[in-house]
Design an enzyme around this catalytic site. Structure first.
Site, PDB file in Angstrom:
ATOM      1  N   ASP A  69       0.855  -1.169   0.000  1.00 47.82           N
ATOM      2  CA  ASP A  69       0.000   0.000   0.000  1.00 47.82           C
ATOM      3  C   ASP A  69       0.906   1.239   0.000  1.00 47.82           C
ATOM      4  OD1 ASP A  69      -2.228   1.694   0.346  1.00 47.82           O
ATOM      5  OD2 ASP A  69      -2.107   1.540   2.523  1.00 47.82           O
ATOM      6  N   ASP A  90      -1.935  -0.843   5.834  1.00 41.63           N
ATOM      7  CA  ASP A  90      -2.321  -0.430   7.189  1.00 41.63           C
ATOM      8  C   ASP A  90      -3.817  -0.565   7.435  1.00 41.63           C
ATOM      9  OD1 ASP A  90      -2.800   1.744   5.416  1.00 41.63           O
ATOM     10  OD2 ASP A  90      -2.898   3.121   7.114  1.00 41.63           O
TER      11      ASP A  90
END
Length: 207
Positions: free
Chosen positions: A8, A171
């Site tokens: 990410d 996350d």
């Protein structure tokens, strides 16, 4: 055996400041910004922007109509970049090292053209984001957003890889759960956390 590491962007490579982004949009005149933005997935025409359903110019038009005045492209970008607090150099060093070790690095990000214009140009220390990865998959370009299972399957198909050959680092717990359900090994660090020690343990254990 892991050959591919999927990252990410926000919260993993770039430390996020969600509150600053909210404040910039609020100062622009978006009183209900908390209902339109969240740290992981957006809604309304904000979400359409990140899905590629709305162009940057259409977003600018809708935002202008919402706040009651003409909003410039640079103002839009300034608000979106409020999310981007810092890019720790050590994380970029981690990426360089992993590529030298032979891992294929893949970026998988929910993002939009305003942010991409920044990541594709100066980004950090004068180097564009693409220099650190083998390939970039971005929601506004592929028309899907995490945690949509179809997006993960799209990446696997395009790369011709198996889930068991991948570590996915994000996350967002929902995003990690979606990847895990497909058979990927996942790491879910907190925003800004150094994920390298945990990743090293996974790789050392043959994950």
């Amino acid at each position: 055996m892991v050959r591919n590491i999927i990252f990410d962007l926000g919260g993993v490579i770039v430390t996020l400041d969600f509150g600053r982004a909210l404040e910039r949009f609020r100062q622009l005149g978006v009183a209900d910004i908390e209902e339109r933005l969240n740290p992981y997935r957006q809604s309304g025409f904000f979400g359409d922007l990140e899905l590629g359903k709305t162009s940057e110019e259409e977003f600018r038009f809708q935002l202008s109509r919402l706040v009651g005045r003409d909003v410039g492209w640079e103002e839009c970008q300034h608000c979106w970049l409020g999310f981007m607090k810092e890019v720790p150099r050590r994380k970029l060093d981690h990426l360089r090292r992993l590529r030298k070790e032979g891992y294929r690095l893949i970026l998988l990000s929910n993002t939009n053209g305003f942010v991409a214009r920044w990541t594709d140009s100066e980004f950090a220390y004068g180097t564009p984001l693409g220099d650190y990865f083998d390939v970039l998959y971005r929601s506004f370009e592929v028309g899907m957003m995490k945690p949509d299972e179809r997006l993960f399957r799209h990446v696997l198909a395009q790369e011709r890889i198996q889930p068991q050959e991948c570590v996915f680092i994000d996350d967002g717990a929902r995003n990690c759960m979606a990847a895990s359900e497909l058979g990927m090994t996942t790491l879910c660090p907190k925003n800004g956390e150094d994920w390298m020690p945990a990743l090293r343990l996974l790789l050392a254990n043959g994950k």
